[in-house]
Write a protein that holds these residues in place. Structure first.
Motif, PDB file in Angstrom:
ATOM      1  N   LEU A  21      -6.473 -25.573 -52.676  1.00 38.75           N
ATOM      2  CA  LEU A  21      -6.736 -24.976 -53.974  1.00 38.75           C
ATOM      3  C   LEU A  21      -8.086 -25.439 -54.507  1.00 38.75           C
ATOM      4  O   LEU A  21      -8.590 -26.493 -54.109  1.00 38.75           O
ATOM      5  CB  LEU A  21      -5.639 -25.374 -54.964  1.00 38.75           C
ATOM      6  CG  LEU A  21      -4.224 -24.923 -54.645  1.00 38.75           C
ATOM      7  CD1 LEU A  21      -3.252 -25.551 -55.635  1.00 38.75           C
ATOM      8  CD2 LEU A  21      -4.114 -23.406 -54.664  1.00 38.75           C
ATOM      9  N   PRO A  22      -8.682 -24.694 -55.446  1.00 38.35           N
ATOM     10  CA  PRO A  22      -9.878 -25.207 -56.116  1.00 38.35           C
ATOM     11  C   PRO A  22      -9.566 -26.544 -56.781  1.00 38.35           C
ATOM     12  O   PRO A  22      -8.438 -26.769 -57.257  1.00 38.35           O
ATOM     13  CB  PRO A  22     -10.187 -24.124 -57.150  1.00 38.35           C
ATOM     14  CG  PRO A  22      -9.529 -22.900 -56.643  1.00 38.35           C
ATOM     15  CD  PRO A  22      -8.303 -23.346 -55.918  1.00 38.35           C
ATOM     16  N   ALA A  23     -10.544 -27.428 -56.830  1.00 41.10           N
ATOM     17  CA  ALA A  23     -10.317 -28.757 -57.406  1.00 41.10           C
ATOM     18  C   ALA A  23      -9.884 -28.662 -58.863  1.00 41.10           C
ATOM     19  O   ALA A  23      -9.098 -29.477 -59.340  1.00 41.10           O
ATOM     20  CB  ALA A  23     -11.581 -29.601 -57.276  1.00 41.10           C
ATOM     21  N   GLU A  24     -10.406 -27.669 -59.595  1.00 46.88           N
ATOM     22  CA  GLU A  24     -10.047 -27.500 -60.993  1.00 46.88           C
ATOM     23  C   GLU A  24      -9.174 -26.253 -61.143  1.00 46.88           C
ATOM     24  O   GLU A  24      -9.502 -25.179 -60.625  1.00 46.88           O
ATOM     25  CB  GLU A  24     -11.291 -27.399 -61.870  1.00 46.88           C
ATOM     26  CG  GLU A  24     -12.130 -28.678 -61.847  1.00 46.88           C
ATOM     27  CD  GLU A  24     -13.196 -28.698 -62.921  1.00 46.88           C
ATOM     28  OE1 GLU A  24     -13.292 -27.711 -63.685  1.00 46.88           O
ATOM     29  OE2 GLU A  24     -13.912 -29.704 -63.020  1.00 46.88           O
ATOM     30  N   HIS A  25      -8.051 -26.411 -61.876  1.00 51.31           N
ATOM     31  CA  HIS A  25      -7.118 -25.311 -62.072  1.00 51.31           C
ATOM     32  C   HIS A  25      -6.128 -25.716 -63.144  1.00 51.31           C
ATOM     33  O   HIS A  25      -6.083 -26.870 -63.571  1.00 51.31           O
ATOM     34  CB  HIS A  25      -6.385 -24.972 -60.758  1.00 51.31           C
ATOM     35  CG  HIS A  25      -5.705 -26.144 -60.141  1.00 51.31           C
ATOM     36  ND1 HIS A  25      -6.246 -26.844 -59.075  1.00 51.31           N
ATOM     37  CD2 HIS A  25      -4.552 -26.790 -60.440  1.00 51.31           C
ATOM     38  CE1 HIS A  25      -5.446 -27.836 -58.752  1.00 51.31           C
ATOM     39  NE2 HIS A  25      -4.413 -27.830 -59.570  1.00 51.31           N
ATOM     40  N   LEU A  26      -5.303 -24.779 -63.569  1.00 57.67           N
ATOM     41  CA  LEU A  26      -4.209 -25.080 -64.484  1.00 57.67           C
ATOM     42  C   LEU A  26      -2.898 -24.918 -63.731  1.00 57.67           C
ATOM     43  O   LEU A  26      -2.614 -23.868 -63.179  1.00 57.67           O
ATOM     44  CB  LEU A  26      -4.227 -24.133 -65.692  1.00 57.67           C
ATOM     45  CG  LEU A  26      -3.111 -24.373 -66.720  1.00 57.67           C
ATOM     46  CD1 LEU A  26      -3.256 -25.745 -67.356  1.00 57.67           C
ATOM     47  CD2 LEU A  26      -3.105 -23.284 -67.788  1.00 57.67           C
ATOM     48  N   TRP A  27      -2.130 -26.011 -63.700  1.00 56.77           N
ATOM     49  CA  TRP A  27      -0.852 -26.014 -62.969  1.00 56.77           C
ATOM     50  C   TRP A  27       0.280 -25.852 -63.975  1.00 56.77           C
ATOM     51  O   TRP A  27       0.417 -26.652 -64.902  1.00 56.77           O
ATOM     52  CB  TRP A  27      -0.704 -27.321 -62.200  1.00 56.77           C
ATOM     53  CG  TRP A  27       0.410 -27.308 -61.195  1.00 56.77           C
ATOM     54  CD1 TRP A  27       1.749 -27.379 -61.437  1.00 56.77           C
ATOM     55  CD2 TRP A  27       0.279 -27.217 -59.770  1.00 56.77           C
ATOM     56  NE1 TRP A  27       2.457 -27.333 -60.271  1.00 56.77           N
ATOM     57  CE2 TRP A  27       1.579 -27.238 -59.239  1.00 56.77           C
ATOM     58  CE3 TRP A  27      -0.814 -27.127 -58.929  1.00 56.77           C
ATOM     59  CZ2 TRP A  27       1.812 -27.174 -57.866  1.00 56.77           C
ATOM     60  CZ3 TRP A  27      -0.575 -27.055 -57.556  1.00 56.77           C
ATOM     61  CH2 TRP A  27       0.723 -27.085 -57.038  1.00 56.77           C
ATOM     62  N   LEU A  28       1.091 -24.824 -63.801  1.00 49.25           N
ATOM     63  CA  LEU A  28       2.223 -24.562 -64.681  1.00 49.25           C
ATOM     64  C   LEU A  28       3.516 -24.699 -63.880  1.00 49.25           C
ATOM     65  O   LEU A  28       3.700 -24.011 -62.865  1.00 49.25           O
ATOM     66  CB  LEU A  28       2.149 -23.152 -65.295  1.00 49.25           C
ATOM     67  CG  LEU A  28       0.898 -22.847 -66.128  1.00 49.25           C
ATOM     68  CD1 LEU A  28      -0.179 -22.191 -65.263  1.00 49.25           C
ATOM     69  CD2 LEU A  28       1.236 -21.921 -67.296  1.00 49.25           C
ATOM     70  N   THR A  29       4.377 -25.602 -64.300  1.00 47.66           N
ATOM     71  CA  THR A  29       5.636 -25.856 -63.607  1.00 47.66           C
ATOM     72  C   THR A  29       6.794 -25.342 -64.449  1.00 47.66           C
ATOM     73  O   THR A  29       6.916 -25.678 -65.629  1.00 47.66           O
ATOM     74  CB  THR A  29       5.834 -27.355 -63.346  1.00 47.66           C
ATOM     75  OG1 THR A  29       4.720 -27.857 -62.603  1.00 47.66           O
ATOM     76  CG2 THR A  29       7.107 -27.608 -62.553  1.00 47.66           C
ATOM     77  N   LEU A  30       7.653 -24.528 -63.850  1.00 46.07           N
ATOM     78  CA  LEU A  30       8.830 -23.985 -64.535  1.00 46.07           C
ATOM     79  C   LEU A  30      10.079 -24.643 -63.959  1.00 46.07           C
ATOM     80  O   LEU A  30      10.326 -24.567 -62.741  1.00 46.07           O
ATOM     81  CB  LEU A  30       8.924 -22.465 -64.359  1.00 46.07           C
ATOM     82  CG  LEU A  30       7.806 -21.621 -64.993  1.00 46.07           C
ATOM     83  CD1 LEU A  30       6.621 -21.484 -64.037  1.00 46.07           C
ATOM     84  CD2 LEU A  30       8.325 -20.231 -65.368  1.00 46.07           C
ATOM     85  N   THR A  31      10.869 -25.290 -64.814  1.00 48.00           N
ATOM     86  CA  THR A  31      12.106 -25.934 -64.368  1.00 48.00           C
ATOM     87  C   THR A  31      13.245 -25.485 -65.271  1.00 48.00           C
ATOM     88  O   THR A  31      13.052 -25.201 -66.458  1.00 48.00           O
ATOM     89  CB  THR A  31      11.992 -27.464 -64.405  1.00 48.00           C
ATOM     90  OG1 THR A  31      11.601 -27.884 -65.720  1.00 48.00           O
ATOM     91  CG2 THR A  31      10.971 -27.956 -63.408  1.00 48.00           C
ATOM     92  N   PRO A  32      14.478 -25.408 -64.739  1.00 43.46           N
ATOM     93  CA  PRO A  32      15.628 -24.992 -65.548  1.00 43.46           C
ATOM     94  C   PRO A  32      15.904 -25.989 -66.672  1.00 43.46           C
ATOM     95  O   PRO A  32      15.688 -27.200 -66.517  1.00 43.46           O
ATOM     96  CB  PRO A  32      16.780 -24.962 -64.541  1.00 43.46           C
ATOM     97  CG  PRO A  32      16.114 -24.874 -63.201  1.00 43.46           C
ATOM     98  CD  PRO A  32      14.835 -25.615 -63.330  1.00 43.46           C
ATOM     99  N   GLY A  33      16.392 -25.473 -67.807  1.00 43.07           N
ATOM    100  CA  GLY A  33      16.820 -26.315 -68.913  1.00 43.07           C
ATOM    101  C   GLY A  33      18.317 -26.512 -68.887  1.00 43.07           C
ATOM    102  O   GLY A  33      18.969 -26.387 -67.842  1.00 43.07           O
TER     103      GLY A  33
END
Length: 494
Positions: A457-469
């Motif tokens: 991946l590019p060194a700079e990025h926005l990582w969004l993690t989706l986990t169950p509640g």
């Protein structure tokens, strides 16, 4: 002289080679020849370790000074020597520098290296300097020595041994989180945590004494206590039981964790970069060590059990839980540096969050969406696409791998590249679909299942993690920015 390309390689070497030798008796030839010539200590084992630090992966120049970076680059290697019961002796440093780097930056980088080398009598005896087109890279190799009888591996733990650590855990990870969040200078509790992260102190003396006193296994805590416990358990073919109530947590960490909205214990178990030592030792020897060396801080945190019991954590109520390895992993960036998190109570809220994210995007942005099957990655992608005024119906490109849409940012047309890497198995397949070309083309890249190829991946990025509640429809969505641009994006979303 403002830039390295005006100074030249040999001018740079002349600039940094002063004050690099602290033990003259062991160095015949140091910096300046084709190779270093060193005098080994008779009847000692030679230890070698190396570690590489890459800008935007392991450090951010917006939150660390050159001096601190230089200090830490040596410290992380010395810590490996300490974990084997050894004494650090010599270092070789190779750096790749962007041509526009100032000589003052390099001088201060090496000042930090020289300071910790002076503290531990380590000689810098050589290395290499090259030009880098994509940021700063530092590679350090440190050698050490240990008496054969005192060599400690990860593989010697025995059922019945005590598991212990040499200091407070979680401080470094909390310090990193505070740096990522910004405005940490206003809090008194923040300074020791940030300092622990930026200038860690290797436990060389403790490592030597523990090795001499019969430590059966030892590891430095670079990736979090949970990860290191798994390393020792796997190498020793044993199980390990840790007790949550016995893991040492500093008062400053507890305050910071409350401010950051994350359990303090999570920083200790999964944070990493504490560079304390975790070790195992026969109970009688452990008590004898405490009496013999009351000035060495150690905390009992668990015990070694039979292999079939695995690695577990006993909580404060006495319940036993399986403990995942977790910790810092270069290929699991979704767990790093969470700056924002949102609770979505249903699909509509997840979709709306995607629309809000889209409002903050600029051409060239890269979004990495991580989560298990059914977590809502495609729904979030649809919200982002809607916020970018994509007219076409957006679906998951599970079989096509890539869908391309046209959207708008303001009055500017922008291409939206929606990847699903789930079915790819080899990096060559990324090249086949032109992954780099699309990601670097100035459009918006939305990447599902990015963890499969995190190193590409590019060194700079926005990582969004989706986990169950707690409920079936609830999702916890965490945003972890990598790089200044994405920290700014998160600030805009707050």
């Amino acid at each position: 002289m403002d830039k390295l390309n005006e100074l030249g390689e040999f001018g740079l070497i002349d600039l940094i080679k002063q004050d690099t030798i602290h033990d003259h008796g062991s160095v015949v030839v140091g910096i300046g020849d084709d190779a270093a010539a060193l005098l080994p200590t008779p009847r000692q084992l030679l230890l070698l370790t190396t570690d590489m630090l890459v800008e935007s992966v392991h450090f951010d120049l917006a939150t660390t000074t050159p001096w601190q970076l230089g200090y830490k680059s040596i410290a992380v290697n010395i810590s490996d020597i300490a974990a084997m019961g050894g004494v650090p002796r010599h270092a070789v440093v190779s750096i790749a520098l962007p041509p526009a780097t100032s000589p003052d930056f390099v001088v201060n980088l090496y000042k930090g290296m020289k300071e910790i080398c002076r503290e531990f009598s380590v000689n810098i005896v050589g290395g290499d300097t090259v030009s880098s087109p994509h940021g700063l890279v530092i590679n350090v190799m440190v050698s050490g020595e240990v008496e054969p009888a005192n060599l400690v591996r990860r593989s010697g733990a025995q059922p019945g041994d005590i598991v212990a650590v040499t200091g407070y855990l979680g401080n470094s990870a909390a310090g990193l989180a505070l740096l990522a969040a910004g405005e940490w200078e206003d809090y008194n509790f923040a300074w020791p945590l940030v300092t622990t992260h930026l200038t860690p102190r290797p436990q060389v003396k403790a490592g030597q004494l523990l090795a001499g006193f019969g430590a059966t296994s030892m590891d430095d805590i670079s990736d979090g206590l949970a990860s290191e416990a798994h390393e020792i358990a796997k190498a020793s073919k044993v199980g390990i039981k840790l007790y949550a109530g016995q893991i040492p947590l500093a008062a400053e960490l507890t305050e910071a964790a409350d401010k950051l909205g994350k359990p303090a214990l999570d920083y200790a178990l999964y944070g990493g970069e504490d560079f304390q030592l975790v070790f195992t030792m026969e109970p009688g020897q452990y008590e004898a060590f405490k009496q013999a060396y009351p000035d060495i801080t150690i905390f009992r945190v668990g015990e070694v059990v039979e292999d079939g019991q695995g690695v577990t954590l006993v909580d404060e109520t006495g319940q036993v839980h399986p403990l995942e390895a977790g910790g810092y992993n270069h290929f699991r960036q979704e767990e790093q540096n969470v700056l924002l998190d949102f609770n979505s109570n249903g699909p509509e809220e997840t979709y709306r969050l995607g629309q809000e994210v889209a409002k903050a995007l600029k051409p060239g942005d890269v979004l990495c969406l991580s989560g298990e099957l059914g977590a809502g990655k495609t729904l979030l992608s649809q919200g982002i696409a809607a916020g970018l005024n994509v007219a076409d119906a957006v679906s998951s490109p599970t079989f096509t791998v890539l869908n391309v849409y046209e959207g708008m940012i303001g009055d500017r047309q922008v291409s939206v590249y929606h990847f699903d890497l789930y079915r790819l198995e080899h990096p060559d397949e990324l090249a086949d679909i032109g992954f780099d070309h699309y990601v670097e083309s100035g459009g918006i890249a939305i990447i599902e299942w990015p963890e499969k190829f995190a190193e590409f991946l590019p060194a700079e990025h926005l990582w969004l993690t989706l986990t169950p509640g707690h409920d079936a429809s609830e999702r916890i969505i965490c945003l972890a920015p990598k790089g200044k641009r994405y920290r700014e994006l998160c600030e805009e979303l707050k």
